[in-house]
Design a protein around this motif. Sequence first.
Motif, PDB file in Angstrom:
ATOM      1  N   ALA A 143      13.817   5.300   4.202  1.00  0.00           N
ATOM      2  CA  ALA A 143      13.692   4.300   5.268  1.00  0.00           C
ATOM      3  C   ALA A 143      14.578   4.674   6.459  1.00  0.00           C
ATOM      4  CB  ALA A 143      14.072   2.929   4.742  1.00  0.00           C
ATOM      5  N   LEU A 144      15.789   5.118   6.148  1.00  0.00           N
ATOM      6  CA  LEU A 144      16.747   5.509   7.185  1.00  0.00           C
ATOM      7  C   LEU A 144      16.215   6.676   8.015  1.00  0.00           C
ATOM      8  CD1 LEU A 144      19.578   4.997   8.264  1.00  0.00           C
ATOM      9  CD2 LEU A 144      20.475   6.496   6.487  1.00  0.00           C
ATOM     10  N   LYS A 145      15.679   7.662   7.331  1.00  0.00           N
ATOM     11  CA  LYS A 145      15.171   8.859   8.008  1.00  0.00           C
ATOM     12  C   LYS A 145      13.938   8.532   8.856  1.00  0.00           C
ATOM     13  CE  LYS A 145      14.061  13.686   6.840  1.00  0.00           C
ATOM     14  NZ  LYS A 145      15.034  14.357   7.714  1.00  0.00           N
TER      15      LYS A 145
ATOM     16  N   GLN B  91      12.879  -8.487  13.125  1.00  0.00           N
ATOM     17  CA  GLN B  91      11.631  -7.904  12.623  1.00  0.00           C
ATOM     18  C   GLN B  91      11.884  -7.461  11.182  1.00  0.00           C
ATOM     19  OE1 GLN B  91       8.578  -7.445  13.016  1.00  0.00           O
ATOM     20  NE2 GLN B  91       7.864  -5.362  13.112  1.00  0.00           N
ATOM     21  N   PHE B  92      11.112  -8.001  10.235  1.00  0.00           N
ATOM     22  CA  PHE B  92      11.280  -7.635   8.820  1.00  0.00           C
ATOM     23  C   PHE B  92      10.058  -6.883   8.316  1.00  0.00           C
ATOM     24  CE2 PHE B  92      10.086  -8.664   4.429  1.00  0.00           C
ATOM     25  CZ  PHE B  92      11.070  -7.933   3.775  1.00  0.00           C
ATOM     26  N   VAL B  93      10.302  -5.788   7.581  1.00  0.00           N
ATOM     27  CA  VAL B  93       9.195  -5.092   6.905  1.00  0.00           C
ATOM     28  C   VAL B  93       9.607  -4.724   5.482  1.00  0.00           C
ATOM     29  CG1 VAL B  93       8.061  -4.116   8.962  1.00  0.00           C
ATOM     30  CG2 VAL B  93       9.873  -2.849   7.872  1.00  0.00           C
ATOM     31  N   PRO B  94       8.729  -4.988   4.497  1.00  0.00           N
ATOM     32  CA  PRO B  94       9.023  -4.556   3.127  1.00  0.00           C
ATOM     33  C   PRO B  94       8.621  -3.089   2.945  1.00  0.00           C
ATOM     34  CG  PRO B  94       7.076  -5.990   3.173  1.00  0.00           C
ATOM     35  CD  PRO B  94       7.506  -5.775   4.594  1.00  0.00           C
ATOM     36  N   PHE B  95       9.569  -2.287   2.505  1.00  0.00           N
ATOM     37  CA  PHE B  95       9.364  -0.836   2.367  1.00  0.00           C
ATOM     38  C   PHE B  95       8.209  -0.506   1.423  1.00  0.00           C
ATOM     39  CE2 PHE B  95      10.542   3.292   0.412  1.00  0.00           C
ATOM     40  CZ  PHE B  95      10.638   4.069   1.551  1.00  0.00           C
ATOM     41  N   ARG B  96       8.040  -1.318   0.368  1.00  0.00           N
ATOM     42  CA  ARG B  96       7.018  -0.997  -0.653  1.00  0.00           C
ATOM     43  C   ARG B  96       5.600  -0.984  -0.075  1.00  0.00           C
ATOM     44  NH1 ARG B  96       9.049  -6.041  -3.027  1.00  0.00           N
ATOM     45  NH2 ARG B  96       7.934  -7.797  -2.108  1.00  0.00           N
ATOM     46  N   ASP B  97       5.384  -1.709   1.022  1.00  0.00           N
ATOM     47  CA  ASP B  97       4.046  -1.728   1.637  1.00  0.00           C
ATOM     48  C   ASP B  97       3.681  -0.383   2.255  1.00  0.00           C
ATOM     49  OD1 ASP B  97       4.092  -4.340   0.933  1.00  0.00           O
ATOM     50  OD2 ASP B  97       4.001  -5.171   2.967  1.00  0.00           O
ATOM     51  N   TYR B  98       4.662   0.512   2.353  1.00  0.00           N
ATOM     52  CA  TYR B  98       4.430   1.789   3.051  1.00  0.00           C
ATOM     53  C   TYR B  98       4.498   3.001   2.140  1.00  0.00           C
ATOM     54  CZ  TYR B  98       4.860  -1.224   7.023  1.00  0.00           C
ATOM     55  OH  TYR B  98       4.655  -2.231   7.909  1.00  0.00           O
ATOM     56  N   ILE B  99       4.650   2.748   0.837  1.00  0.00           N
ATOM     57  CA  ILE B  99       4.695   3.890  -0.093  1.00  0.00           C
ATOM     58  C   ILE B  99       3.259   4.355  -0.286  1.00  0.00           C
ATOM     59  CG2 ILE B  99       5.387   4.667  -2.383  1.00  0.00           C
ATOM     60  CD1 ILE B  99       7.887   3.390  -1.657  1.00  0.00           C
ATOM     61  N   ASP B 100       2.987   5.557   0.134  1.00  0.00           N
ATOM     62  CA  ASP B 100       1.622   6.083   0.075  1.00  0.00           C
ATOM     63  C   ASP B 100       1.288   6.487  -1.356  1.00  0.00           C
ATOM     64  OD1 ASP B 100      -0.462   8.431   0.397  1.00  0.00           O
ATOM     65  OD2 ASP B 100      -0.532   7.251   2.237  1.00  0.00           O
ATOM     66  N   ARG B 101       0.216   5.908  -1.889  1.00  0.00           N
ATOM     67  CA  ARG B 101      -0.161   6.172  -3.298  1.00  0.00           C
ATOM     68  C   ARG B 101      -0.503   7.655  -3.535  1.00  0.00           C
ATOM     69  NH1 ARG B 101       2.324   2.423  -3.840  1.00  0.00           N
ATOM     70  NH2 ARG B 101       1.685   0.256  -3.827  1.00  0.00           N
TER      71      ARG B 101
ATOM     72  N   ILE C 240       4.973  11.726   4.632  1.00  0.00           N
ATOM     73  CA  ILE C 240       5.046  11.877   6.090  1.00  0.00           C
ATOM     74  C   ILE C 240       4.212  10.787   6.768  1.00  0.00           C
ATOM     75  CG2 ILE C 240       4.448  13.377   8.035  1.00  0.00           C
ATOM     76  CD1 ILE C 240       5.120  15.761   6.175  1.00  0.00           C
ATOM     77  N   LEU C 241       3.004  10.584   6.239  1.00  0.00           N
ATOM     78  CA  LEU C 241       2.099   9.572   6.808  1.00  0.00           C
ATOM     79  C   LEU C 241       2.657   8.165   6.616  1.00  0.00           C
ATOM     80  CD1 LEU C 241      -0.670   9.345   8.189  1.00  0.00           C
ATOM     81  CD2 LEU C 241      -1.671   8.962   5.936  1.00  0.00           C
ATOM     82  N   SER C 242       3.147   7.879   5.387  1.00  0.00           N
ATOM     83  CA  SER C 242       3.638   6.522   5.111  1.00  0.00           C
ATOM     84  C   SER C 242       4.904   6.228   5.921  1.00  0.00           C
ATOM     85  CB  SER C 242       3.893   6.317   3.620  1.00  0.00           C
ATOM     86  OG  SER C 242       4.746   7.295   3.101  1.00  0.00           O
ATOM     87  N   MET C 243       5.754   7.226   6.120  1.00  0.00           N
ATOM     88  CA  MET C 243       6.972   7.015   6.900  1.00  0.00           C
ATOM     89  C   MET C 243       6.651   6.819   8.384  1.00  0.00           C
ATOM     90  SD  MET C 243       9.331   6.748   4.779  1.00  0.00           S
ATOM     91  CE  MET C 243       8.030   5.968   3.848  1.00  0.00           C
ATOM     92  N   ALA C 244       5.610   7.490   8.864  1.00  0.00           N
ATOM     93  CA  ALA C 244       5.188   7.307  10.261  1.00  0.00           C
ATOM     94  C   ALA C 244       4.692   5.877  10.463  1.00  0.00           C
ATOM     95  CB  ALA C 244       4.094   8.306  10.614  1.00  0.00           C
ATOM     96  N   ARG C 245       3.948   5.346   9.486  1.00  0.00           N
ATOM     97  CA  ARG C 245       3.441   3.963   9.567  1.00  0.00           C
ATOM     98  C   ARG C 245       4.604   2.971   9.519  1.00  0.00           C
ATOM     99  NH1 ARG C 245       0.908   3.016   4.870  1.00  0.00           N
ATOM    100  NH2 ARG C 245       0.573   0.862   5.485  1.00  0.00           N
ATOM    101  N   LEU C 246       5.578   3.249   8.645  1.00  0.00           N
ATOM    102  CA  LEU C 246       6.753   2.377   8.539  1.00  0.00           C
ATOM    103  C   LEU C 246       7.485   2.323   9.880  1.00  0.00           C
ATOM    104  CD1 LEU C 246       8.956   0.805   6.856  1.00  0.00           C
ATOM    105  CD2 LEU C 246      10.073   3.009   6.580  1.00  0.00           C
ATOM    106  N   ALA C 247       7.768   3.490  10.447  1.00  0.00           N
ATOM    107  CA  ALA C 247       8.510   3.551  11.711  1.00  0.00           C
ATOM    108  C   ALA C 247       7.762   2.809  12.812  1.00  0.00           C
ATOM    109  CB  ALA C 247       8.739   5.009  12.103  1.00  0.00           C
TER     110      ALA C 247
END
Length: 383
Positions: free
Chosen positions: A162-164, A321-331, A336-343
Amino acid sequence: MVFYRSNEDGTFTICHKTEVVKNTLNPVWQAFKISVRALCNGDYDRTIKVEVYDWERDGSHDFIGEFTTSYRELSRGQSQFNVYEVVNPKKKGKKKKYLNSGTVTLLSFAVETEVTFLDYIKGGTQINFTVAIDFTASNGNPAQPTSLHYMNPYQLNAYAMALKAVGEIIQDYDSDKMFPALGFGAKLPPDWRVSHEFALNGSAQNPYCNGIEGVMEAYYQSLKSVHLYGPTNFAPVINHVARYAASVKDGSQYFVLLIITDGVISDMAQTKESIVNASSLPMSIIIVGVGPAEFDAMVELDGDEVRLSSRGRYAERDIVQFVPFRDYIDRSGNHILSMARLAKDVLAEIPDQFLSYMKARGFKPPPAPPPYTPPGIPLQTQI
């Protein structure tokens, strides 16, 4: 009145409807705002058609007539050029003496330039990011693979991911790339007292880390030296950043606090009060929730549904602004894709929050500096 923008193919698209003015033959309509793009798509000479109706309760409104104008004509403001005859083509064809069905007069016209987030950045407004990481025991022992802070030599843990992801984007907006990085909820050496606001690099006087890589390094070092404990208190780190934000009153800087946490807040009342107080400051708060916990409290702090309040006082604006990290873990494992969506989602509200503060205080973007010309290259002048 109904305003239409003309299209290239000769058709018209509705772009604005006024309110209904009842019980008068001399209506005065209220001023309204519309973007130049919606009105004429940036083409100042494009035809704008305006239709005038007599309102009927059953929806069968009587067409009174129409007139055409353009942005360029309207921009002349109140003048003899902006008095329009409202004509009904059917009546004009049937009655020889028919002139019009009345006139419409423009009372006022003003153009406001909408400034953007990037206008401020280009002008030199500083964005200052602070990172705060949850070191409470509920995260699990960092030596165990089940821990959210597990120091796996082969891949990043949830906190580091998440930090990265967020940090690599936000560091592009931070002029000096030096980030204060804090931890909360741990016992610190040498006396093992619990701290809810400690510098990850161990220096309370200088908690700055060089870039996101520096923050990651300080985070890993802290995991080796502190004891995870609790409770989970947010207010101290929020107040820490708010103190800095409160000292800047000229719009030259804006502060963003990124909190990464695994869940339940222990000091909810104090946190709400801190956020309500901070909502009048040049400051935003991003909360990334990691792990499987329920994040109901975070959703409440987010304030998208209901404006946050504390002791009967409401937040001046939404700054969380709150976001749950688990919603962005790509199955599929595509980090790279899931972290781009999170950011993207984490930072989505920051420009609007930033602009709402600057507009409310009347701070205009500083003028952008002239383009950089490398030394030794003469400027080309055409004569």
